[in-house]
Design a protein around this motif. Structure first.
Motif, short mmCIF file in Angstrom:
data_model
loop_
_atom_site.label_atom_id
_atom_site.label_comp_id
_atom_site.label_asym_id
_atom_site.label_seq_id
_atom_site.Cartn_x
_atom_site.Cartn_y
_atom_site.Cartn_z
N MET A 129 0.94 -1.35 0.01
CA MET A 129 0.01 -0.02 0.01
C MET A 129 0.86 1.12 0.07
SD MET A 129 -2.97 1.32 0.03
CE MET A 129 -4.13 0.12 0.78
N LEU A 130 0.72 2.07 -1.08
CA LEU A 130 1.49 3.47 -1.13
C LEU A 130 1.13 4.34 0.16
CD1 LEU A 130 1.31 4.15 -4.95
CD2 LEU A 130 3.23 3.47 -3.63
N PRO A 131 2.02 4.92 0.59
CA PRO A 131 1.75 6.03 1.83
C PRO A 131 1.17 7.34 0.94
CG PRO A 131 4.15 5.69 1.31
CD PRO A 131 3.57 4.51 0.55
N MET A 132 0.11 7.73 1.25
CA MET A 132 -0.53 8.78 0.62
C MET A 132 -1.13 9.79 1.43
SD MET A 132 -2.55 6.93 -2.80
CE MET A 132 -3.35 5.51 -1.80
N SER A 133 -0.95 11.00 0.99
CA SER A 133 -1.58 12.19 1.59
C SER A 133 -3.24 11.85 1.30
CB SER A 133 -0.99 13.67 1.14
OG SER A 133 -1.28 13.63 -0.18
N PRO A 134 -4.13 12.81 1.83
CA PRO A 134 -5.34 13.08 1.51
C PRO A 134 -5.60 13.46 0.13
CG PRO A 134 -5.05 13.82 3.83
CD PRO A 134 -3.89 13.64 3.17
N GLU A 135 -4.49 14.52 -0.22
CA GLU A 135 -5.12 14.80 -1.73
C GLU A 135 -4.67 13.89 -2.63
OE1 GLU A 135 -4.36 17.60 1.46
OE2 GLU A 135 -2.81 16.40 0.76
N ALA A 136 -3.41 13.07 -2.45
CA ALA A 136 -3.03 12.10 -3.39
C ALA A 136 -4.26 10.88 -3.58
CB ALA A 136 -1.44 11.71 -2.87
N ARG A 137 -4.61 10.42 -2.29
CA ARG A 137 -5.57 9.59 -2.29
C ARG A 137 -6.88 9.82 -3.05
NH1 ARG A 137 -6.16 9.45 2.79
NH2 ARG A 137 -4.40 7.94 3.02
N LEU A 138 -7.29 11.07 -3.01
CA LEU A 138 -8.53 11.72 -3.75
C LEU A 138 -8.25 11.58 -5.25
CD1 LEU A 138 -11.40 12.76 -4.12
CD2 LEU A 138 -10.30 15.11 -3.49
N PHE A 139 -6.94 12.05 -5.51
CA PHE A 139 -6.39 12.52 -6.84
C PHE A 139 -6.48 11.17 -7.61
CE2 PHE A 139 -2.60 11.59 -9.60
CZ PHE A 139 -2.84 12.40 -10.55
N LEU A 140 -6.10 9.89 -6.75
CA LEU A 140 -5.84 8.54 -7.44
C LEU A 140 -7.04 8.09 -7.52
CD1 LEU A 140 -3.48 6.79 -8.37
CD2 LEU A 140 -3.49 5.95 -6.12
N GLY A 141 -8.21 8.14 -6.63
CA GLY A 141 -9.25 7.59 -6.66
C GLY A 141 -10.08 8.10 -7.94
N LEU A 142 -9.70 9.56 -8.20
CA LEU A 142 -10.67 9.98 -9.38
C LEU A 142 -10.20 9.53 -10.76
CD1 LEU A 142 -11.25 13.78 -7.91
CD2 LEU A 142 -13.13 11.99 -8.41
N THR A 143 -8.77 9.61 -10.77
CA THR A 143 -8.18 9.19 -12.04
C THR A 143 -8.77 7.69 -12.12
OG1 THR A 143 -6.14 8.83 -10.75
CG2 THR A 143 -6.13 10.84 -12.22
N LYS A 144 -8.46 6.79 -11.35
CA LYS A 144 -8.81 5.33 -11.65
C LYS A 144 -10.25 5.08 -11.92
CE LYS A 144 -7.10 3.67 -7.65
NZ LYS A 144 -6.98 2.43 -6.69
N SER A 145 -11.12 6.15 -11.13
CA SER A 145 -12.75 5.98 -11.67
C SER A 145 -12.80 6.51 -13.05
CB SER A 145 -13.45 6.90 -10.73
OG SER A 145 -13.48 8.06 -11.18
N TYR A 146 -11.84 7.25 -13.61
CA TYR A 146 -12.16 7.51 -15.08
C TYR A 146 -11.83 6.37 -15.93
CZ TYR A 146 -11.67 10.05 -19.51
OH TYR A 146 -12.05 10.44 -20.91
N ILE A 147 -10.58 5.80 -15.54
CA ILE A 147 -10.09 4.81 -16.51
C ILE A 147 -11.16 3.61 -16.34
CG2 ILE A 147 -8.29 3.02 -16.48
CD1 ILE A 147 -6.38 5.03 -15.18
N HIS A 148 -11.66 3.25 -15.34
CA HIS A 148 -12.64 2.12 -15.34
C HIS A 148 -13.97 2.38 -15.49
CE1 HIS A 148 -9.01 0.08 -14.16
NE2 HIS A 148 -8.74 0.78 -13.05
N ASN A 149 -14.26 3.59 -15.72
CA ASN A 149 -15.78 4.15 -16.10
C ASN A 149 -16.61 3.79 -15.08
OD1 ASN A 149 -17.61 5.51 -17.76
ND2 ASN A 149 -18.22 3.28 -18.68
N THR A 150 -16.24 4.14 -13.69
CA THR A 150 -17.08 4.04 -12.52
C THR A 150 -17.28 5.36 -11.90
OG1 THR A 150 -15.03 3.79 -10.86
CG2 THR A 150 -15.90 1.57 -12.24
N LYS A 151 -18.33 5.40 -11.01
CA LYS A 151 -18.38 6.36 -10.12
C LYS A 151 -17.99 6.01 -8.82
CE LYS A 151 -22.92 7.85 -12.09
NZ LYS A 151 -24.39 8.26 -11.93
#
Length: 407
Positions: A1-23
């Motif tokens: 598990m990558l150590p992540m700041s809240p900003e990085a966690r949100l950024f990663l969650g949003l980009t993955k949701s775009y790739i996988h076409n999920t909400k």
């Protein structure tokens, strides 16, 4: 598990949701109260993924601060307009190349508009990248000249671009600024006794779009293109735009992806480490599906795998200043080549122009040539000077670096 700041966690969650076409529910990923929106904005900007983040936010109907939404909305439409401008220019260019019987394919950003971002063509890019056969480079230059483009050597000698590099830049003035085209005549910098992607041209695919016909690289060769681009740009390899492209390619074409070809050509062209680096980033950060047989087939030594994973863990979700990117350049150099000897040879044989750029020196001045000739003394000397200056604080560090560059 990558150590992540809240900003990085949100950024990663949003980009993955775009790739996988999920909400997604961003609140479930990161606490709103813990969010530093300026850091979040800087993270998106550094990695150049603002239109995808904005699209994911709108899809999830999740509110963000008004000034941030205005910023993202502005760059979403600016990127969309710019991409369409580049696309129309490319189509016009492709028609001329086709008429003149000069083989050409788009690569990187402009290519992605024809496949992975075909339905949502807002991929950020700074120029139009095309690939031609090296033996047809002269003809390509003549075509671009007839279209109003002039060669841009960036203050360096043409010989450097032809013998030490694999691309040349061209620019054309327009009413609202200028447009740039990078003509690549190879995907990798020239390397002794290494033949990269010998079947690349026969594997291109002909497609028709918007009333125009042109060719595209196969998806596997696009992967190599993006991986080799990371290697040439060192520390900027941690900018996630190209990694995002790879994740999108695997999401869309993964079921038909020819992994056997990738492994075979990675060995033949000594590109195993570079392919491993970008695939590991795509897997760790964006959940890209990479078969276990690929990791085994690439045969990366344990120590190199460990170093690569550690660098990704430490730097993948950060943003770096130009000076920090320079430091990362040397670190990544030791994980992006297939063997340690080649790394050393490339460092020893670094071209004068790259040496000068790294140390902020004017490339063809007498003092620069002297420093280059004694680089085995100059490099550790500069390293020690910068270390000593850094102990006095960031501002003193910058002054010290600039002082020794100006000497």
């Amino acid at each position: 598990m990558l150590p992540m700041s809240p900003e990085a966690r949100l950024f990663l969650g949003l980009t993955k949701s775009y790739i996988h076409n999920t909400k997604i529910d961003p609140v479930a990923i990161s606490s709103v109260n813990a969010m530093d929106w300026e850091k979040f904005k800087t993270l998106i900007t550094y990695h150049e993924l603002y239109p995808f983040v904005y699209s994911a936010i709108k899809r999830s109907s999740w509110p963000i601060p008004g000034d941030l939404e205005k910023f993202l909305c502005h760059y979403y439409y600016t990127t969309l307009i710019r991409a369409q401008d580049f696309w129309q220019e490319f189509l016009s260019m492709a028609d001329v190349f086709r008429t003149k019987n000069v083989t050409m394919v788009p690569i990187k950003g402009i290519s992605s508009l024809a496949d992975i971002y075909r339905d949502k063509p807002f991929r950020p890019m700074a120029d139009i990248d095309i690939l031609v056969k090296e033996e047809e480079l002269t003809k390509a230059r003549e075509i671009l000249s007839a279209l109003g483009y002039k060669i841009d050597l960036g203050g360096l000698k043409e010989e450097y671009w032809l013998k030490k590099h694999c691309e040349m830049a061209f620019t054309k003035k327009k009413q609202n600024g200028s447009r740039a085209v990078d003509v690549h005549f190879g995907l990798d910098a020239k390397r002794s006794k290494v033949f990269v992607l010998s079947r690349l041209w026969e594997r291109t695919l002909e497609i028709s779009m918007d009333g125009h016909t042109f060719r595209l690289l196969s998806q596997e060769d696009q992967l190599f293109c993006l991986a080799l681009h990371q290697r040439r740009f060192g520390g900027k390899g941690f900018n996630l735009k190209n990694v995002f492209d790879v994740a999108m390619i695997l999401e869309k074409f993964g079921n038909s992806f020819d992994w056997a070809y990738v492994v075979r050509e990675a060995h033949a062209g000594k590109m195993r480490a570079s392919v491993f680096f970008i695939l590991l980033q795509a897997k760790i950060l964006f959940d890209a599906a990479v078969p276990e047989s690929v990791w085994k087939g690439l045969s990366i030594p344990f120590c190199q795998r460990w170093m690569t994973a550690k660098l990704i863990e430490k730097h993948a979700l950060s943003f770096h200043s130009p000076s920090e990117n320079k430091k990362l350049f040397f670190k990544t150099w030791f994980i992006l080549f297939d063997d340690f000897l080649e790394t050393i040879i490339n460092l020893v044989d670094i071209p004068l122009e790259q040496f000068a750029k790294y140390y902020d020196l004017e490339p063809y001045k007498a003092k620069t040539k002297f420093f280059y000739q004694v680089k085995f003394f100059y490099i550790p000397f500069r390293f020690l000077c910068e270390k000593m200056a850094f102990k006095k604080g960031p501002e003193k560090s910058r002054q010290g670096i600039n002082f020794y560059a100006a000497k």
